[in-house]
Scaffold this active site. Structure first.
Site, PDB file in Angstrom:
ATOM      1  N   ASP A 227       0.659  -1.241  -0.131  1.00  0.00           N
ATOM      2  CA  ASP A 227       0.022  -0.116   0.132  1.00  0.00           C
ATOM      3  C   ASP A 227       0.875   1.285   0.091  1.00  0.00           C
ATOM      4  O   ASP A 227       0.684   2.332  -0.916  1.00  0.00           O
ATOM      5  CB  ASP A 227      -0.952  -0.044   1.387  1.00  0.00           C
TER       6      ASP A 227
ATOM      7  N   GLU B 284      -2.347  -5.114  -3.793  1.00  0.00           N
ATOM      8  CA  GLU B 284      -1.509  -4.475  -2.919  1.00  0.00           C
ATOM      9  C   GLU B 284      -0.449  -5.419  -2.358  1.00  0.00           C
ATOM     10  O   GLU B 284       0.746  -4.997  -2.213  1.00  0.00           O
ATOM     11  CB  GLU B 284      -2.104  -3.749  -1.660  1.00  0.00           C
TER      12      GLU B 284
END
Lengths: 235, 235
Positions: B54, B126
């Site tokens: 992320d 992610e």
């Protein structure tokens, strides 16, 4: 320009950093109020660079704690990062680096003591990071953080985060309020070597027991055990 | 292992990516539910790697839009990033990359159609990014994003963001609700070459005027002018 010259010397002396593109430093340390007062100088203010610096810092801190705490689960990593990357801590880093002295402010903002404001200092810390990143990439930012931020973990700056009782409170209450009670189960031994045994109950259910030479230590142990039950992969 | 072998081939074929440390891919594509059903295999699930992925993605996207839109002010950069980096868009990228087929899920989650859930697909996108970063650093992530994410800007995927009327609404209302009205000032010309002139008023104050061959186009022009007034450094 004198301002940037002084900053240049400071960065070289304290951090062995030499920014090649000086205009990045100008931009990173200039507030919009100053630009507005000097409309003919074609200046830029720090906000765009700060946007980038914030993202760089998030990554560098995430990477560090991910690799340092190899078993810490995602939830704790996220909370630890938030404890490290926030306005208050970044403002304090900016002060420690003496960045506050080099910000270009408009007269009104200067009068209003903007130079001492956490929000501005945090912004400037991030915009400096953005400038360093644009000039030299991620690695020099990592090296800077290794001087200015990461040692703070060992110096105890974020110990509140590692406080098991605080942590337990956060974890247990993430889906709404619960009652957390510490109950003294036993206490014995001579005054100079007393031992305490404490249980922690969440909504009445015992989730951990701890022992220690003070009630506080026993409570920390109990909280740690409860955390392990609530988040089994807890580091 | 078959699963990771197939994924390996897919990554090589579609993106020319070869992950050296296969255990990272295992981890990135394994959900906790699968780990729980295979307690003796000493498996890891994706959440820690996702935490890192992320942060990497935030940086890579921030860097790209910062450099592409060289005059876009911070507020718009932040909103554009949020339009690009979110659960819905990352889930769609994961599907386009066929990552959904390679996730290891527990039986209950499989039955509950977790494999089709945006939240899981976003996580996996992610965590893949996290694995790529851990294996090879930031640059290969940037190259991957240049294949999978950045072209979407030109393909119009985020056009809603660049819609001046939507944008004006967000900017004008950031400090609370205001009224935004578009008013037709003039309309003339033959049917096949009609021209419209529209003004936009915010809380009754005219902030922009636009002209166009449709009302919609004239409104967009008016909104753009108003945005320039509200955020003078608007790109």
């Amino acid at each position: 320009m004198k301002l940037i010259k002084g900053l240049d010397d400071l960065l070289k002396k304290n951090f062995n950093i030499v920014i090649k593109d000086k205009s990045l430093l100008d931009e990173a340390f200039t507030q919009a109020s100053y630009v507005n007062e000097h409309p003919n100088e074609n200046l830029k203010f720090y906000e765009r660079i700060e946007f980038l610096g914030d993202a760089v810092m998030q990554l560098v801190v995430s990477d560090y704690i991910y690799k340092r705490y190899t078993k810490m689960p995602q939830g704790r990593l996220t909370r630890l990062r938030a404890a490290m990357v926030n306005e208050e801590s970044f403002a304090s880093f900016a002060r420690e680096c003496h960045f506050d002295q080099y910000i270009r402010l408009g007269k009104g903002e200067e009068k209003a003591h903007a130079r001492e404001r956490d929000s501005l200092l945090c912004d400037i810390f991030e915009s400096f990071i953005g400038a360093l990143y644009l000039d030299q990439g991620v690695e020099p930012v990592r090296a800077f953080a290794a001087q200015v931020i990461f040692p703070k973990l060992d110096e105890g700056r974020f110990d509140e985060f590692f406080d098991h009782k605080t942590e337990l409170q956060e974890v247990a209450q993430k889906n709404g309020p619960v009652s957390i009670d510490y109950e003294l189960l036993d206490e014995n031994g001579p005054d100079n070597d007393r031992a305490f045994k404490v249980a922690v109950k969440i909504d009445g259910k015992e989730l951990g027991v701890g022992v220690g030479h003070s009630k506080k230590n026993a409570e920390q142990g109990a909280a740690k055990q409860a955390l392990l039950k609530l988040e089994p992969d807890q580091a």
